[in-house]
Design a protein around this motif. Sequence first.
Motif: not given
Length: 258
Positions: A46-50, A69-72
């Motif tokens: 996951x893209x965390x903090x951005x 993909x998980x973010x999507x």
Amino acid sequence: MRILITNDDGVDAPGIAIMAEIAAALSDDVWIVAPDGNQSGAGHRFTLGRELALEQLGPKRFAVIGGSPADCVVAGMTHLLGDRPADLVLSGVNAGQNLGDIVNCSGTAAGAREGALQGAIGIAMSQAIDYEKSHTIDWSNATRFGAATVEAILRSKGDEDVFYNVNFPACEPGEVNGIAAVPHQRFSRSAFRYHPSDSHSAFYVSIPETPQPLDPGADFEILRRQNTITVTPFALQQSEARALATLAGMRLSPDRQS
């Protein structure tokens, strides 16, 4: 049935167009939310903090700029689809097989896993390549058998807490030997290795060879040697029951307690 599609090869990759065709054969309510670029090997990151950004590319078609993909799947299931999240999340079709322990780092598999964690049925799909013959991918089997494979899983699935990993063999469609539920290949060691680069002090992480031995009843060999579409269920509950039982009697040593 409402369907959400994602992948790890990028929103413009040919495999996602194949997946859109598969989904269209199953439903007229299909959404695409995929990374704007290649995210192969991203796993369940996951893209965390951005900050991330959504770009609408067409009706029900979005790119997540810089996302995994998980973010999507999160953006689709918890935002774009509103109060009615998808019933089915399809991830892929990946260019190249996702087999054995390699599934652990697969962004394609992660898309399906996150879909299942969000409450949908999650299915990851990959089209195998016979690298000994060519690095060119033939999508024929994913195209011909994709929708039927999803329908077969939906008809046969139970209430297990799982997501599904599907691989289509690299052969002519007339040579496909049906579909089989198989376990994944547990390698004797990790397939990933350090590979030196021509650049000074640089290197790659790569898969130089397949770890041996291989189980003839697992996904790797069934796909390659029997030209069978493989379906492998992966548990979302990853706690290992035998290890829990083994550890049940453990105690802290009195002389180590402060």
